[in-house]
Enzyme design. Sequence first.
Site, PDB file in Angstrom:
ATOM      1  N   LYS A   1      35.641  18.830 -22.827  1.00 25.03           N
ATOM      2  CA  LYS A   1      36.882  18.860 -23.614  1.00 25.03           C
ATOM      3  C   LYS A   1      36.654  19.462 -24.999  1.00 25.03           C
ATOM      4  CE  LYS A   1      37.442  14.395 -23.408  1.00 25.03           C
ATOM      5  NZ  LYS A   1      36.241  14.037 -22.629  1.00 25.03           N
TER       6      LYS A   1
ATOM      7  N   ARG B   1      43.931   8.120 -24.554  1.00 22.16           N
ATOM      8  CA  ARG B   1      42.931   7.571 -23.632  1.00 22.16           C
ATOM      9  C   ARG B   1      43.435   6.342 -22.903  1.00 22.16           C
ATOM     10  NH1 ARG B   1      38.155   9.834 -26.327  1.00 22.16           N
ATOM     11  NH2 ARG B   1      36.259   9.362 -25.180  1.00 22.16           N
TER      12      ARG B   1
ATOM     13  N   ARG C   1      23.197  16.703 -24.493  1.00 20.57           N
ATOM     14  CA  ARG C   1      24.141  17.215 -25.502  1.00 20.57           C
ATOM     15  C   ARG C   1      23.547  17.138 -26.900  1.00 20.57           C
ATOM     16  NH1 ARG C   1      30.266  15.200 -25.763  1.00 20.57           N
ATOM     17  NH2 ARG C   1      29.353  13.119 -25.900  1.00 20.57           N
TER      18      ARG C   1
ATOM     19  N   ARG D   1      23.984  12.314 -30.339  1.00 20.29           N
ATOM     20  CA  ARG D   1      24.858  11.184 -30.663  1.00 20.29           C
ATOM     21  C   ARG D   1      24.269   9.858 -30.203  1.00 20.29           C
ATOM     22  NH1 ARG D   1      30.769  12.926 -28.681  1.00 20.29           N
ATOM     23  NH2 ARG D   1      30.718  10.748 -28.047  1.00 20.29           N
TER      24      ARG D   1
ATOM     25  N   ARG E   1      30.852   4.118 -20.774  1.00 22.63           N
ATOM     26  CA  ARG E   1      31.969   5.004 -21.129  1.00 22.63           C
ATOM     27  C   ARG E   1      32.655   5.535 -19.870  1.00 22.63           C
ATOM     28  NH1 ARG E   1      28.607   8.833 -24.468  1.00 22.63           N
ATOM     29  NH2 ARG E   1      30.435  10.186 -24.638  1.00 22.63           N
TER      30      ARG E   1
HETATM   31  P1  ADP Z   1      33.460  12.121 -25.464  1.00 25.02           P
HETATM   32  O1  ADP Z   1      33.842  13.481 -26.000  1.00 25.02           O
HETATM   33  O2  ADP Z   1      32.027  12.058 -25.079  1.00 25.02           O
HETATM   34  O3  ADP Z   1      34.376  11.625 -24.411  1.00 25.02           O
HETATM   35  P2  ADP Z   1      34.591  11.110 -27.931  1.00 25.02           P
HETATM   36  O4  ADP Z   1      33.924  11.832 -29.030  1.00 25.02           O
HETATM   37  O5  ADP Z   1      35.949  11.576 -27.520  1.00 25.02           O
HETATM   38  O6  ADP Z   1      33.600  11.100 -26.677  1.00 25.02           O
HETATM   39  O7  ADP Z   1      34.695   9.567 -28.250  1.00 25.02           O
HETATM   40  C1  ADP Z   1      33.568   8.823 -28.666  1.00 25.02           C
HETATM   41  C2  ADP Z   1      33.979   7.366 -28.854  1.00 25.02           C
HETATM   42  O8  ADP Z   1      34.988   7.270 -29.880  1.00 25.02           O
HETATM   43  C3  ADP Z   1      34.599   6.704 -27.631  1.00 25.02           C
HETATM   44  O9  ADP Z   1      33.620   6.174 -26.761  1.00 25.02           O
HETATM   45  C4  ADP Z   1      35.460   5.611 -28.283  1.00 25.02           C
HETATM   46  O10 ADP Z   1      34.660   4.505 -28.703  1.00 25.02           O
HETATM   47  C5  ADP Z   1      35.975   6.298 -29.544  1.00 25.02           C
HETATM   48  N1  ADP Z   1      37.255   6.998 -29.305  1.00 25.02           N
HETATM   49  C6  ADP Z   1      37.492   8.343 -29.402  1.00 25.02           C
HETATM   50  N2  ADP Z   1      38.773   8.626 -29.124  1.00 25.02           N
HETATM   51  C7  ADP Z   1      39.370   7.434 -28.814  1.00 25.02           C
HETATM   52  C8  ADP Z   1      40.690   7.070 -28.399  1.00 25.02           C
HETATM   53  N3  ADP Z   1      41.658   7.975 -28.243  1.00 25.02           N
HETATM   54  N4  ADP Z   1      40.939   5.745 -28.195  1.00 25.02           N
HETATM   55  C9  ADP Z   1      39.982   4.813 -28.371  1.00 25.02           C
HETATM   56  N5  ADP Z   1      38.720   5.102 -28.724  1.00 25.02           N
HETATM   57  C10 ADP Z   1      38.410   6.404 -28.944  1.00 25.02           C
HETATM   58  P1  ADP Z   2      33.425  16.207 -23.961  1.00 27.34           P
HETATM   59  O1  ADP Z   2      34.077  16.607 -25.257  1.00 27.34           O
HETATM   60  O2  ADP Z   2      34.392  16.229 -22.801  1.00 27.34           O
HETATM   61  O3  ADP Z   2      32.685  14.923 -24.046  1.00 27.34           O
HETATM   62  P2  ADP Z   2      31.533  18.394 -24.504  1.00 27.34           P
HETATM   63  O4  ADP Z   2      32.394  19.596 -24.748  1.00 27.34           O
HETATM   64  O5  ADP Z   2      30.925  17.740 -25.678  1.00 27.34           O
HETATM   65  O6  ADP Z   2      32.354  17.328 -23.597  1.00 27.34           O
HETATM   66  O7  ADP Z   2      30.390  18.828 -23.482  1.00 27.34           O
HETATM   67  C1  ADP Z   2      29.367  17.914 -23.082  1.00 27.34           C
HETATM   68  C2  ADP Z   2      28.039  18.656 -22.922  1.00 27.34           C
HETATM   69  O8  ADP Z   2      28.116  19.551 -21.820  1.00 27.34           O
HETATM   70  C3  ADP Z   2      27.654  19.500 -24.136  1.00 27.34           C
HETATM   71  O9  ADP Z   2      26.244  19.441 -24.265  1.00 27.34           O
HETATM   72  C4  ADP Z   2      28.100  20.917 -23.750  1.00 27.34           C
HETATM   73  O10 ADP Z   2      27.308  21.926 -24.367  1.00 27.34           O
HETATM   74  C5  ADP Z   2      27.888  20.902 -22.232  1.00 27.34           C
HETATM   75  N1  ADP Z   2      28.861  21.723 -21.495  1.00 27.34           N
HETATM   76  C6  ADP Z   2      30.174  21.941 -21.783  1.00 27.34           C
HETATM   77  N2  ADP Z   2      30.754  22.730 -20.848  1.00 27.34           N
HETATM   78  C7  ADP Z   2      29.771  23.020 -19.946  1.00 27.34           C
HETATM   79  C8  ADP Z   2      29.736  23.811 -18.719  1.00 27.34           C
HETATM   80  N3  ADP Z   2      30.821  24.435 -18.256  1.00 27.34           N
HETATM   81  N4  ADP Z   2      28.561  23.863 -18.061  1.00 27.34           N
HETATM   82  C9  ADP Z   2      27.455  23.206 -18.515  1.00 27.34           C
HETATM   83  N5  ADP Z   2      27.421  22.471 -19.651  1.00 27.34           N
HETATM   84  C10 ADP Z   2      28.569  22.370 -20.349  1.00 27.34           C
END
Ligand code: ADP
Ligand code: ADP
Length: 216
Positions: free
Chosen positions: A13, A88, A127, A160, A171
Amino acid sequence: MNLVLLGPPGSGKGTQAKRLSERLGIPHISTGDILREAVREGTALGKEAKRFMDEGKLVPDEVVIGIVKERLRGEDCEKGAIFDGFPRTVAQAEALDRIMEELGRRVDRVIDIEVSEEEVLRRLTGRRTCKNCGAMYHVVFNPPKEPGVCDRCGGELYQRDDDREETIRERLRVYREQTEPLIDYYRSKGILYSVKGEGKIEDIEGEILRAIGVEG
Ligand code: ADP
Ligand code: ADP
Ligand code: ZN
């Protein structure tokens, strides 16, 4: 264009939202980034949110809804935004609909990015994020030119706290239980598009652009 990116942690995302934001010229709103920033700054919000984030749990709805409501007041959001990691929960989705209605806007499209759990684990354990500009890398799938250094700005890359296997599993559980129901929520409104999230980053971006009616 107000676009929501839905999908499990690690589905890409943030990676896609950054690219789409540049291409479409509308801001990227990541509640995760906003919360991590608050944690770094040690604000009251950051202190409250940290406990939940460290455990892989969701921060309470009213907290994140407040953040988004405030953010959407920004002039830069008038032409639209890309939501990454919000909503979410169904309560957050309902709140977003209300906020948008008050502003005379609406959620135009929702993209569900589909990725398997094994792939999520591979991705999140590798990541790395830039401390300075937030750019995302993967040590194997999307490595920076120089290990530990951001290609875009030269910033330092870090891992992270919540990208540890045990927290990732929690998660994913939280995602299935609380966020996955949003797929039906948006499908019933007729604005949901599903995209395969495995493959080349550019190809997935192309799929998303097609889904929103923009030529890739
Ligand atoms: P990822 O991209 O790996 O899914 P995020 O960066 O979006 O993780 O979120 C990291 C953490 O921040 C989540 O595990 C949660 O604790 C908190 N968080 C982020 N967005 C939300 C949301 N919309 N509602 C509740 N908690 C959130
Ligand atoms: P989210 O925001 O949904 O948690 P991220 O954009 O942070 O996801 O991506 C999670 C990890 O996967 C990062 O290390 C990123 O560089 C890698 N990644 C993202 N898209 C791809 C893809 N299409 N193929 C392989 N790795 C990817
Ligand atoms: Zn950087």
